[in-house]
Design a protein around this motif. Structure first.
Motif, mmCIF file in Angstrom:
data_model
loop_
_atom_site.group_PDB
_atom_site.id
_atom_site.type_symbol
_atom_site.label_atom_id
_atom_site.label_comp_id
_atom_site.label_asym_id
_atom_site.label_seq_id
_atom_site.Cartn_x
_atom_site.Cartn_y
_atom_site.Cartn_z
ATOM 1 N N ILE A 1 8.480 4.124 13.304
ATOM 2 C CA ILE A 1 7.446 5.222 13.798
ATOM 3 C C ILE A 1 6.770 4.498 15.052
ATOM 4 C CG2 ILE A 1 5.623 6.750 13.443
ATOM 5 C CD1 ILE A 1 7.859 7.578 11.788
ATOM 6 N N GLN B 1 -3.523 -3.570 4.296
ATOM 7 C CA GLN B 1 -4.332 -4.613 4.875
ATOM 8 C C GLN B 1 -4.849 -4.315 6.252
ATOM 9 O OE1 GLN B 1 -3.534 -8.352 3.989
ATOM 10 N NE2 GLN B 1 -3.935 -9.283 5.948
ATOM 11 N N GLU C 1 10.197 3.628 6.344
ATOM 12 C CA GLU C 1 10.022 1.854 6.467
ATOM 13 C C GLU C 1 10.954 1.779 7.486
ATOM 14 O OE1 GLU C 1 8.438 -0.871 5.187
ATOM 15 O OE2 GLU C 1 9.816 -1.572 6.827
ATOM 16 N N HIS D 1 0.646 -16.709 11.415
ATOM 17 C CA HIS D 1 0.744 -15.327 11.937
ATOM 18 C C HIS D 1 -0.443 -14.626 12.378
ATOM 19 C CE1 HIS D 1 -0.527 -13.612 8.012
ATOM 20 N NE2 HIS D 1 -0.263 -14.669 7.502
ATOM 21 N N CYS E 1 4.587 -14.253 1.686
ATOM 22 C CA CYS E 1 4.229 -15.521 1.566
ATOM 23 C C CYS E 1 4.136 -16.199 0.074
ATOM 24 C CB CYS E 1 2.771 -15.929 2.179
ATOM 25 S SG CYS E 1 2.249 -17.482 2.199
ATOM 26 N N SER E 2 2.992 -16.169 -0.348
ATOM 27 C CA SER E 2 3.028 -16.651 -1.879
ATOM 28 C C SER E 2 3.420 -15.703 -2.805
ATOM 29 C CB SER E 2 1.598 -16.912 -2.107
ATOM 30 O OG SER E 2 1.283 -16.327 -3.420
ATOM 31 N N ARG F 1 12.084 -1.345 8.199
ATOM 32 C CA ARG F 1 13.064 -2.364 7.813
ATOM 33 C C ARG F 1 14.149 -1.828 7.323
ATOM 34 N NH1 ARG F 1 11.277 -5.683 3.924
ATOM 35 N NH2 ARG F 1 9.298 -4.245 3.683
ATOM 36 N N GLY G 1 -5.045 -9.302 0.910
ATOM 37 C CA GLY G 1 -4.316 -9.483 -0.345
ATOM 38 C C GLY G 1 -3.318 -8.610 -0.679
ATOM 39 N N TYR G 2 -2.271 -9.010 -1.449
ATOM 40 C CA TYR G 2 -1.036 -8.103 -1.869
ATOM 41 C C TYR G 2 -1.775 -7.210 -2.586
ATOM 42 C CZ TYR G 2 2.142 -12.088 -0.812
ATOM 43 O OH TYR G 2 3.171 -13.034 -0.340
ATOM 44 N N ALA H 1 0.813 -1.301 -0.064
ATOM 45 C CA ALA H 1 0.032 -0.137 0.019
ATOM 46 C C ALA H 1 0.843 1.208 -0.029
ATOM 47 C CB ALA H 1 -0.944 0.035 1.076
ATOM 48 N N SER I 1 4.238 -2.887 13.973
ATOM 49 C CA SER I 1 5.109 -2.955 14.827
ATOM 50 C C SER I 1 4.442 -2.764 16.306
ATOM 51 C CB SER I 1 6.318 -2.164 14.864
ATOM 52 O OG SER I 1 6.091 -0.719 15.335
HETATM 53 C C1 FAD Z 1 2.777 -13.924 6.883
HETATM 54 C C2 FAD Z 1 1.728 -13.277 5.970
HETATM 55 C C3 FAD Z 1 1.631 -14.122 4.822
HETATM 56 C C4 FAD Z 1 0.618 -13.411 3.934
HETATM 57 N N1 FAD Z 1 0.676 -14.097 2.727
HETATM 58 C C5 FAD Z 1 -0.169 -13.468 1.617
HETATM 59 C C6 FAD Z 1 -0.352 -14.115 0.387
HETATM 60 O O1 FAD Z 1 0.406 -15.351 0.264
HETATM 61 N N2 FAD Z 1 -0.912 -13.600 -0.667
HETATM 62 C C7 FAD Z 1 -1.448 -12.378 -0.356
HETATM 63 O O2 FAD Z 1 -1.990 -11.782 -1.341
HETATM 64 N N3 FAD Z 1 -1.620 -11.890 0.724
HETATM 65 C C8 FAD Z 1 -0.894 -12.241 1.743
HETATM 66 N N4 FAD Z 1 -0.847 -11.798 3.108
HETATM 67 C C9 FAD Z 1 -1.845 -10.613 3.377
HETATM 68 C C10 FAD Z 1 -1.258 -9.064 2.872
HETATM 69 O O3 FAD Z 1 -1.684 -9.111 1.570
HETATM 70 C C11 FAD Z 1 0.007 -8.908 2.906
HETATM 71 O O4 FAD Z 1 0.644 -8.694 4.275
HETATM 72 C C12 FAD Z 1 0.312 -7.627 2.234
HETATM 73 O O5 FAD Z 1 1.716 -7.317 2.369
HETATM 74 C C13 FAD Z 1 -0.273 -6.410 2.823
HETATM 75 O O6 FAD Z 1 0.192 -5.181 2.371
HETATM 76 P P1 FAD Z 1 0.389 -3.749 3.444
HETATM 77 O O7 FAD Z 1 0.620 -2.729 2.252
HETATM 78 O O8 FAD Z 1 -0.907 -3.328 4.001
HETATM 79 O O9 FAD Z 1 1.578 -4.380 4.396
HETATM 80 P P2 FAD Z 1 3.016 -4.721 4.255
HETATM 81 O O10 FAD Z 1 3.082 -5.260 2.900
HETATM 82 O O11 FAD Z 1 3.304 -5.794 5.503
HETATM 83 O O12 FAD Z 1 3.934 -3.411 4.304
HETATM 84 C C14 FAD Z 1 3.845 -2.746 5.656
HETATM 85 C C15 FAD Z 1 5.201 -2.028 5.874
HETATM 86 O O13 FAD Z 1 5.187 -1.349 6.956
HETATM 87 C C16 FAD Z 1 6.297 -1.605 7.861
HETATM 88 N N5 FAD Z 1 6.230 -1.402 9.174
HETATM 89 C C17 FAD Z 1 5.391 -1.844 10.107
HETATM 90 N N6 FAD Z 1 5.404 -1.257 11.273
HETATM 91 C C18 FAD Z 1 6.008 -0.053 10.975
HETATM 92 C C19 FAD Z 1 6.516 1.001 11.934
HETATM 93 N N7 FAD Z 1 5.876 1.065 13.068
HETATM 94 N N8 FAD Z 1 7.027 1.831 11.405
HETATM 95 C C20 FAD Z 1 7.551 2.165 9.955
HETATM 96 N N9 FAD Z 1 7.398 1.019 9.354
HETATM 97 C C21 FAD Z 1 6.519 -0.112 9.565
HETATM 98 C C22 FAD Z 1 6.630 -3.029 7.570
HETATM 99 O O14 FAD Z 1 8.005 -3.410 7.694
HETATM 100 C C23 FAD Z 1 6.238 -3.336 6.071
HETATM 101 O O15 FAD Z 1 7.406 -3.112 5.300
HETATM 102 C C24 FAD Z 1 0.046 -12.219 3.935
HETATM 103 C C25 FAD Z 1 0.234 -11.605 5.165
HETATM 104 C C26 FAD Z 1 1.046 -12.098 6.187
HETATM 105 C C27 FAD Z 1 1.190 -11.242 7.408
#
Ligand code: FAD
Length: 454
Positions: A123, A343, A33, A315, A53-54, A35, A349-350, A14, A143
């Motif tokens: 953050i 999410q 970020e 998880h 994951c996938s 990490r 989902g990604y 996102a 976090s």
């Molecule tokens: C273990 C796991 C497996 C998954 N498998 C799938 C799958 O196979 N297929 C699928 O479609 N979806 C999957 N998902 C669901 C979801 O779609 C993904 O997690 C997706 O990456 C969510 O996108 P996002 O941008 O919301 O979060 P993320 O891609 O997780 O990005 C959030 C970012 O914020 C950073 N962050 C967190 N806290 C802080 C902070 N306090 N300060 C600064 N940075 C921070 C993290 O390091 C991360 O890089 C899975 C989720 C998890 C947790």
């Protein structure tokens, strides 16, 4: 140099897509970020948009809601999809990628953006937006410190559910003579998946061991709430001996060319990297202990000596009660300078996460450019996600993948079959997204000599 007016927290699907929408229109962005300073239990690198994951963005067929969402995002201009197509690996009618090449390329591309200020730190509390805007896109593994701060700010009890990851094995460790290459019903490349055929005796013995295998227990204070679309295989096995044979182990459309028959059950292995060295066990999310995974998955024909590149795991996913806190522009009702994306808002989902980032980026661009922001219509796949996370409801709020069921279909004429109706919904949605894009995001006026990637 002028400071960015937008701070995006979280460089995942996102956050990256949100930043991209602003950068490509000439707006400065600070992307924070955590990490590699601090990591999560699922991320393995410091790359932006890491797939934990996938390696699949799921169906690329526009008759499927997630395929339609892809077309809509591409019509607006999506960084995630542009890079995904470049890093694509064969996967039938799904869009799957080499995860390392994909994340590397997204990171390199954003890293070279002169208008982006990429900060690597955690953050710990939602910052004051001041005269600007803040986007919280920290995902399901936010976090603990920030989660605590959000909890206080929202005045809520957090919602959560359990999700699990599937294992990945090394191709070189497989006995390929026991497997056969075929996509279900010969779709896409026809031979994109490696299939493990099982006889009835082998299947029943496997299910028995899955049920008996030692699992990672829940903590006392946690409740085992799973997302229905991503159940661990052992949880499916508990529902009955036939459940897996009609789920991730279904043999239908997988006729073994050596016997000319469908096996009793089958496991599909999907390519996970461009080099074809790694394959994941499709749908085999699990919370079996690591030693049990080795023992039980090596019962599968051809996997007797399988080397695991990654084990499956369980998880916790964090998300907020979107309908209580968000409007259809993903703005926090209590402070409209703060947005949520990904999410965390209650999509799953990604791709869906990236889609919400795209919409928040589009809204911020409209605000920064002095226009009243408009969300995509609810009759589009994009708009359906905005509605899902913001519309008040009687029943409990749970995260959702995009589906045709979420898309408002009022006014679409009745059709003789579901496929024709979905085609009509899709056609209308694409027209409406194009109309929304042209009104909400007209090409920006550039100073002389400036260029844009629009
Ligand atoms: C273990 C796991 C497996 C998954 N498998 C799938 C799958 O196979 N297929 C699928 O479609 N979806 C999957 N998902 C669901 C979801 O779609 C993904 O997690 C997706 O990456 C969510 O996108 P996002 O941008 O919301 O979060 P993320 O891609 O997780 O990005 C959030 C970012 O914020 C950073 N962050 C967190 N806290 C802080 C902070 N306090 N300060 C600064 N940075 C921070 C993290 O390091 C991360 O890089 C899975 C989720 C998890 C947790």
């Amino acid at each position: 140099m002028e400071a960015p007016r937008v701070t995006v927290i979280g460089g995942g699907f996102a956050g990256v897509e949100c930043a991209h929408q602003l950068l490509r229109r000439g707006h400065r962005v600070r992307l924070v970020e955590m990490r590699p300073v601090r990591t999560t239990h699922a991320h393995a690198t410091d790359r932006l948009a890491e797939m934990v994951c996938s390696n699949s963005f799921r169906s690329d067929n526009p008759r499927n809601a997630v395929g339609l969402l892809k077309r809509e995002m591409e019509s607006v201009g999506s960084l995630i999809l542009e890079e995904a197509r470049k890093a694509a690996v064969p996967a039938g009618d799904a869009l799957a990628v080499d995860r390392a090449a994909f994340a590397e390329s997204v990171t390199r591309r954003l890293g070279s953006e002169p208008l982006l200020d990429l900060v690597r730190r955690e953050i710990e509390a939602v910052p004051d937006a001041g005269a600007g805007f803040v986007v919280v896109a920290t995902g399901p593994l936010t976090s603990p410190a920030l989660e605590e701060s959000l909890l206080r700010a929202l005045g809520d009890r957090y919602l959560y559910f359990y999700d699990a990851m599937a294992p990945i094995v090394e191709r070189a460790s497989l006995d390929l003579a026991k497997l056969y290459a075929l996509s279900r019903w010969g779709k896409g490349g026809g031979g994109d998946y490696l299939n493990v055929p099982l006889s009835r005796v082998q299947y029943e013995a496997f299910v028995k061991e899955l049920l008996a295998g030692e699992k990672v227990p829940f903590h006392d204070f946690e409740k085992g709430l799973y997302f229905e679309g991503c159940l661990p295989i052992e949880a499916m096995a508990e529902r009955g001996i036939e459940t897996l044979r009609h789920g991730p182990m279904k043999p239908f459309g997988l006729r073994d060319p050596r016997t000319g028959r469908e096996p009793y059950a089958a496991v599909q292995l999907r390519q996970d990297d461009l080099a074809r060295e790694h394959f994941n066990l499709v749908g085999f999310q699990t919370k079996l202990r690591v030693g049990e995974q080795k023992r039980i998955f090596r019962m599968l024909p051809g996997l007797e000596r399988a080397e695991f590149v990654r084990f499956g795991m369980l998880h916790r996913n964090t998300y907020i009660n979107g309908p209580a806190h968000l409007d259809a522009l993903f703005r926090w009702k209590k402070d409209p300078r703060i947005f949520f994306a990904g999410q965390l808002t209650g999509v799953e989902g990604y791709l869906e996460s990236a889609a919400t980032g795209l919409m928040v980026g589009a809204t911020l661009a409209q605000l920064l450019e002095g226009r009243e922001p408009k969300a995509p219509p609810f009759s589009t796949a994009l708009g359906s996600l905005a509605r899902h996370v913001s519309a008040p409801r009687e029943q409990a709020f749970t995260p959702m993948n995009v589906t045709f069921g979420l898309i408002e279909d009022t006014g679409v004429p009745a059709a003789r079959d579901r496929t024709t109706r979905r085609e009509e919904i899709g056609r209308r949605a694409l027209e409406e997204v194009a109309r929304w894009r042209d009104e909400a995001l007209p090409a920006p006026a550039l100073a002389s000599g400036e260029t844009t990637s629009l």
